[in-house]
Every structure is written in C-alpha cells, then in structure tokens.
Design a protein around this motif. Structure first.
Motif, short mmCIF file in Angstrom:
data_model
loop_
_atom_site.label_atom_id
_atom_site.label_comp_id
_atom_site.label_asym_id
_atom_site.label_seq_id
_atom_site.Cartn_x
_atom_site.Cartn_y
_atom_site.Cartn_z
N ASP A 60 0.82 -1.21 0.00
CA ASP A 60 0.00 0.00 0.00
C ASP A 60 0.85 1.26 0.00
O ASP A 60 0.35 2.37 -0.14
N ARG A 61 2.16 1.09 0.15
CA ARG A 61 3.06 2.24 0.06
C ARG A 61 3.82 2.24 -1.26
O ARG A 61 4.91 2.79 -1.37
N VAL A 62 3.25 1.58 -2.24
CA VAL A 62 3.87 1.51 -3.55
C VAL A 62 3.97 2.91 -4.16
O VAL A 62 3.06 3.73 -4.00
N SER A 63 5.05 3.18 -4.82
CA SER A 63 5.28 4.50 -5.41
C SER A 63 4.63 4.59 -6.78
O SER A 63 4.30 3.58 -7.41
N ALA A 64 4.48 5.83 -7.26
CA ALA A 64 3.94 6.04 -8.60
C ALA A 64 4.81 5.35 -9.65
O ALA A 64 4.31 4.78 -10.62
N ALA A 79 -0.18 8.33 -10.80
CA ALA A 79 -0.21 9.52 -9.95
C ALA A 79 -1.50 9.58 -9.15
O ALA A 79 -1.49 9.91 -7.95
N VAL A 80 -2.62 9.25 -9.79
CA VAL A 80 -3.91 9.27 -9.09
C VAL A 80 -3.94 8.25 -7.96
O VAL A 80 -4.38 8.56 -6.84
N SER A 84 -4.03 9.09 -4.00
CA SER A 84 -5.19 8.63 -3.22
C SER A 84 -4.76 7.85 -2.00
O SER A 84 -5.32 8.02 -0.90
N LEU A 85 -3.75 6.97 -2.16
CA LEU A 85 -3.26 6.19 -1.03
C LEU A 85 -2.65 7.08 0.05
O LEU A 85 -2.89 6.88 1.25
#
Length: 221
Positions: A60-64, A79-80, A84-85
C-alpha cells in the motif's frame, strides 16, 4: 472481464457510486472509478484488477514509479492511485490504533469479507497493543490458503512487533474453523513463542460475522 460500456448503467461503478454511495462498491470498482478508463488493449476493470493484486500483497506504500510497472498503468493513473493512497493514510491511519480486544481489528480487515478467495492477514502490534501494520500474507483458493510461519512473521520481525493477530476470510460465509485452521493456529503459536512474538488470536471472518479462537477458548496453550 466486462467492459464498462457493456454493463447495464446501474452496474457501472461510477453510476453505482452516485446512485447508492461509495459503501456499495467493491475495492475493484472503487479503483475503476479512480483510474477512470483503461487502454486500447485492457479495459478499466482489468487494469484495476492488476493494481488491486499489487495492493493486496501489502504494497500500500507503492510509489507512482512502481505502479507504472503494472501493464496498463501510465503516469496519469499511477499519480492518481499514489496520491489517493497517501491522502487516505494522512486522513485515516490504522497505525497507532489501540487494540483492546481482538475484534478491534475487524474494521481494518472487514473490506475483504466479500473476496472470492481466501486472504490470510497479519496485524503487527507493538508493546502497547497498538497497530503497527496490517498486511495480506497470502492469497489462496476459494476454500483454502497456504501459509507458512516464515511468511507470517517476516514483516512483524522487521516491525519489531511484540505480538500479532492473524485472520482470514471464508468466502463460503461459514465461520466454523476447519481442522487446517486449527492446525495452522497451533503452528503459528509455536513459531511465535520461539521468536518472542505472541500470537494473540486467529480470527475467521465473512459477511456473516466473525469467529475468534481466543474468545471461544480455542487458542492453543
């Protein structure tokens, strides 16, 4: 998987959200609303499904940038999702929630009660019984999930957790623990004792409610 345009209007995620509210949408549908559209090769539901698989693994902390490695996800969609996360983390943080009884973790995991496969979840707790992290350890079949102590305790060790609560959903809706559920509970309890990380409870949940090994006096000694 159906294209949005092939669905009746009342089944389309955006229309359903506007008509019935966000609570009626599955995780897949919420992601579809967020990313808006698919690509010429993948419809929006397929792309959303790929993103969901990554998030279900605890990323859930995955980067763009990492999101863009998913087929069908470009700079705009990544990016969205990343924004949002991060927004959700800043506004609603499960980390730090005080657990006074095992069932207090249900709000953190109940969104998985409707999943069609079993998801095995581990909640890491610190010495003050506060949530450090909630992660999906393994995803299985409709009625079975394979889980090993090394997978369950790998992240809690890194978290420096003092205790964990594990849980998994039963897609069938049944809340009766199977013999495999009983066996894996004992296996994890013994492994946790060896590692110095206490297994507080094993919870089985579905849309019908939950079953707690601890509350029902079935936690192994």
């Amino acid at each position: 998987m159906k294209k949005i345009s092939d669905m009746p209007k009342f089944e389309r995620p955006r229309e359903k959200l506007l008509e019935r509210g966000v609570g009626y949408l599955s995780d897949l549908e919420l992601l579809a609303v967020l990313i808006g559209n698919g690509t010429k090769d993948c419809n929006v539901m397929t792309v959303a499904s790929r993103i969901l698989k990554v998030l279900d693994k605890g990323c859930d902390r995955v980067s763009a940038k990492e999101l863009q490695e998913i087929e069908g996800v470009g700079p705009a969609k990544s990016a969205v999702i990343a924004a949002s996360l991060e927004f959700a983390r800043r506004r609603i943080r499960p980390e730090g929630i005080k657990i006074t009884s095992p069932s207090d973790i249900l709000p953190l995991i109940s969104y998985m009660s409707g999943r069609k496969q079993e998801h095995f979840i581990c909640v890491s707790l610190n010495g003050a019984s506060e949530v450090i992290a909630t992660r999906v350890v393994s995803v299985g079949l409709v009625n079975k999930v394979q889980v090993h102590p090394r997978e369950v305790f790998a992240d809690p060790i890194t978290d420096r957790a003092t205790a964990v609560i594990v849980a998994h959903n039963h897609p069938s809706g049944s809340l009766v623990p199977s013999q495999e559920d009983v066996d894996v509970t004992r296996l994890l309890k013994d492994a946790g004792d060896t590692l110095g990380i206490k297994l507080i409870d094993h919870i089985i949940f579905s849309r019908r409610g939950y079953f707690s090994f601890l509350e029902n006096g079935q936690m192994p000694d």
